[in-house]
Design a protein around this motif. Structure first.
Motif, PDB file in Angstrom:
ATOM      1  N   LEU A 296       0.822  -1.210   0.000  1.00  0.00           N
ATOM      2  CA  LEU A 296       0.000   0.000   0.000  1.00  0.00           C
ATOM      3  C   LEU A 296       0.855   1.259   0.000  1.00  0.00           C
ATOM      4  O   LEU A 296       0.528   2.242  -0.682  1.00  0.00           O
TER       5      LEU A 296
ATOM      6  N   GLN B 279       2.014   1.661  -3.455  1.00  0.00           N
ATOM      7  CA  GLN B 279       0.916   2.105  -4.305  1.00  0.00           C
ATOM      8  C   GLN B 279       0.645   3.590  -4.151  1.00  0.00           C
ATOM      9  O   GLN B 279       0.534   4.321  -5.134  1.00  0.00           O
TER      10      GLN B 279
ATOM     11  N   THR C 135       3.592   5.703  -5.633  1.00  0.00           N
ATOM     12  CA  THR C 135       3.752   5.659  -7.090  1.00  0.00           C
ATOM     13  C   THR C 135       2.552   6.230  -7.832  1.00  0.00           C
ATOM     14  O   THR C 135       2.709   6.756  -8.929  1.00  0.00           O
ATOM     15  N   GLU C 136       1.373   6.155  -7.241  1.00  0.00           N
ATOM     16  CA  GLU C 136       0.176   6.613  -7.937  1.00  0.00           C
ATOM     17  C   GLU C 136      -0.249   8.031  -7.577  1.00  0.00           C
ATOM     18  O   GLU C 136      -0.904   8.689  -8.385  1.00  0.00           O
TER      19      GLU C 136
END
Length: 74
Positions: A11, A14, A17-18
């Motif tokens: 998580l 995630q 990176t997002e």
């Protein structure tokens, strides 16, 4: 809230990176809140360790001292 080390690491990867880039970062507090919103428990120290592990893995995650944020440098 569930304590799941592997899921927390994924998580953290995630969210960085997002939702971050060279111009927009996230504070540790924001990262912790985002991970908690996914139902996974995390403490500041453990997320620091996750970020360090991701950096060792080769992800370009940079800490900016000016605004105290972490950013994924693509």
């Amino acid at each position: 809230m569930v304590k799941n080390v592997r899921m927390r690491l994924l998580l953290v990867m995630q969210v960085l990176t997002e939702q971050t880039d060279t111009t927009h970062g996230m504070t540790m507090k924001e990262i912790l809140e985002w991970v908690a919103s996914k139902g996974i428990a995390g403490e500041r120290k453990s997320v620091y360790e996750d970020i360090h592990a991701l950096q060792e893995f080769g992800l370009p995650i940079i800490y900016h001292t000016e605004d105290k944020t972490y950013r994924f440098q693509q």
